[in-house]
Design a protein around this motif. Structure first.
Motif, PDB file in Angstrom:
ATOM      1  N   GLN A  87       0.831  -1.188   0.000  1.00  0.00           N
ATOM      2  CA  GLN A  87       0.000   0.000   0.000  1.00  0.00           C
ATOM      3  C   GLN A  87       0.870   1.243   0.000  1.00  0.00           C
ATOM      4  N   VAL A  88       0.322   2.292  -0.590  1.00  0.00           N
ATOM      5  CA  VAL A  88       1.019   3.574  -0.653  1.00  0.00           C
ATOM      6  C   VAL A  88       0.143   4.642  -0.018  1.00  0.00           C
ATOM      7  N   ILE A 104       6.839  24.644  -6.955  1.00  0.00           N
ATOM      8  CA  ILE A 104       6.802  23.234  -6.587  1.00  0.00           C
ATOM      9  C   ILE A 104       8.223  22.691  -6.595  1.00  0.00           C
ATOM     10  N   SER A 105       8.511  21.836  -5.623  1.00  0.00           N
ATOM     11  CA  SER A 105       9.830  21.207  -5.555  1.00  0.00           C
ATOM     12  C   SER A 105       9.672  19.827  -4.936  1.00  0.00           C
ATOM     13  N   ARG A 106      10.715  19.043  -4.999  1.00  0.00           N
ATOM     14  CA  ARG A 106      10.643  17.698  -4.444  1.00  0.00           C
ATOM     15  C   ARG A 106      11.989  17.291  -3.871  1.00  0.00           C
ATOM     16  N   ASP A 107      11.904  16.401  -2.888  1.00  0.00           N
ATOM     17  CA  ASP A 107      13.085  15.787  -2.297  1.00  0.00           C
ATOM     18  C   ASP A 107      12.975  14.298  -2.573  1.00  0.00           C
ATOM     19  N   ASN A 108      13.722  13.827  -3.523  1.00  0.00           N
ATOM     20  CA  ASN A 108      13.593  12.432  -3.923  1.00  0.00           C
ATOM     21  C   ASN A 108      14.048  11.460  -2.834  1.00  0.00           C
ATOM     22  N   ASP A 109      14.982  11.878  -2.014  1.00  0.00           N
ATOM     23  CA  ASP A 109      15.450  11.000  -0.928  1.00  0.00           C
ATOM     24  C   ASP A 109      14.354  10.782   0.100  1.00  0.00           C
ATOM     25  N   LYS A 110      13.490  11.772   0.263  1.00  0.00           N
ATOM     26  CA  LYS A 110      12.418  11.691   1.258  1.00  0.00           C
ATOM     27  C   LYS A 110      11.069  11.366   0.632  1.00  0.00           C
ATOM     28  N   ASN A 111      11.025  11.202  -0.679  1.00  0.00           N
ATOM     29  CA  ASN A 111       9.750  10.967  -1.381  1.00  0.00           C
ATOM     30  C   ASN A 111       8.721  12.028  -0.991  1.00  0.00           C
ATOM     31  N   THR A 112       9.155  13.259  -0.991  1.00  0.00           N
ATOM     32  CA  THR A 112       8.317  14.364  -0.535  1.00  0.00           C
ATOM     33  C   THR A 112       8.258  15.456  -1.598  1.00  0.00           C
ATOM     34  N   VAL A 113       7.075  16.023  -1.753  1.00  0.00           N
ATOM     35  CA  VAL A 113       6.882  17.144  -2.666  1.00  0.00           C
ATOM     36  C   VAL A 113       6.391  18.331  -1.857  1.00  0.00           C
ATOM     37  N   TYR A 114       6.831  19.511  -2.266  1.00  0.00           N
ATOM     38  CA  TYR A 114       6.484  20.737  -1.564  1.00  0.00           C
ATOM     39  C   TYR A 114       5.790  21.720  -2.511  1.00  0.00           C
ATOM     40  N   LEU A 115       4.984  22.580  -1.923  1.00  0.00           N
ATOM     41  CA  LEU A 115       4.392  23.674  -2.678  1.00  0.00           C
ATOM     42  C   LEU A 115       4.562  24.943  -1.856  1.00  0.00           C
ATOM     43  N   GLN A 116       5.459  25.797  -2.298  1.00  0.00           N
ATOM     44  CA  GLN A 116       5.672  27.089  -1.649  1.00  0.00           C
ATOM     45  C   GLN A 116       4.731  28.090  -2.300  1.00  0.00           C
ATOM     46  N   MET A 117       3.858  28.651  -1.493  1.00  0.00           N
ATOM     47  CA  MET A 117       2.851  29.577  -2.004  1.00  0.00           C
ATOM     48  C   MET A 117       3.139  30.963  -1.452  1.00  0.00           C
ATOM     49  N   SER A 118       3.334  31.913  -2.327  1.00  0.00           N
ATOM     50  CA  SER A 118       3.591  33.288  -1.932  1.00  0.00           C
ATOM     51  C   SER A 118       2.534  34.198  -2.548  1.00  0.00           C
ATOM     52  N   ASN A 140       4.787   0.885   0.207  1.00  0.00           N
ATOM     53  CA  ASN A 140       5.450  -0.035  -0.703  1.00  0.00           C
ATOM     54  C   ASN A 140       5.831   0.707  -1.994  1.00  0.00           C
ATOM     55  N   ILE A 141       6.943   1.420  -1.949  1.00  0.00           N
ATOM     56  CA  ILE A 141       7.356   2.273  -3.064  1.00  0.00           C
ATOM     57  C   ILE A 141       8.611   1.736  -3.719  1.00  0.00           C
ATOM     58  N   PHE A 142       8.518   1.508  -5.025  1.00  0.00           N
ATOM     59  CA  PHE A 142       9.694   1.149  -5.806  1.00  0.00           C
ATOM     60  C   PHE A 142      10.346   2.416  -6.344  1.00  0.00           C
ATOM     61  N   SER A 143       9.536   3.289  -6.917  1.00  0.00           N
ATOM     62  CA  SER A 143      10.027   4.584  -7.366  1.00  0.00           C
ATOM     63  C   SER A 143       8.856   5.556  -7.480  1.00  0.00           C
ATOM     64  N   VAL A 144       9.169   6.836  -7.404  1.00  0.00           N
ATOM     65  CA  VAL A 144       8.160   7.878  -7.511  1.00  0.00           C
ATOM     66  C   VAL A 144       8.386   8.646  -8.807  1.00  0.00           C
ATOM     67  N   ASN A 145       7.376   8.687  -9.638  1.00  0.00           N
ATOM     68  CA  ASN A 145       7.493   9.393 -10.908  1.00  0.00           C
ATOM     69  C   ASN A 145       7.011  10.836 -10.721  1.00  0.00           C
TER      70      ASN A 145
END
Length: 120
Positions: free
Chosen positions: A1-2, A69-83, A27-32
């Motif tokens: 599960q993801v 928008i940005s991402r940290d592939n090591d952490k499988n995390t995506v960010y959205l900076q809103m200004s 259960n993540i193999f890779s994040v596209n």
């Protein structure tokens, strides 16, 4: 599960900044590709921003120059900076990701959504 879990929503005054985070786990193999969508009351869900695994970004015209928008592939995390937030940015924000659970299997997963309210 993801699972995709968003955080960082809340109330902000117009013109202010806010950063949303979304972490994928399970259960993540890779994040596209990863993306942020939003849905305001009475409106359809719309794409806000997206980012590929290689870092190519795409933005809705309404947020270009204000959101990043940005991402940290090591952490499988995506960010959205809103200004420079505007009241019309008020919506429930959802993250979405195309995630491979094995080398042969992939699917699109969604977070539960986080409310962002911009006061004028």
């Amino acid at each position: 599960q993801v699972q995709l879990v968003e955080s960082g929503g809340g109330l902000v005054q117009a013109g202010g900044s806010l950063r949303l985070s979304c972490a994928a786990s399970g259960n993540i193999f890779s994040v596209n590709a990863l993306g942020w969508y939003r849905q305001a009351p009475g409106k359809q869900r719309e794409l806000v921003a997206a980012i590929t695994s290689g870092g190519t970004t795409n933005y809705a015209d309404s947020v270009k120059g204000r959101f990043t928008i940005s991402r940290d592939n090591d952490k499988n995390t995506v960010y959205l900076q809103m200004s420079s937030r505007k009241p019309e940015d008020t919506a429930v924000y959802y993250c979405s990701g195309e995630i491979q659970t094995t080398v042969w299997s992939k699917g699109t997963y969604w977070g539960q959504g986080t409310q962002v309210t911009v006061s004028s």
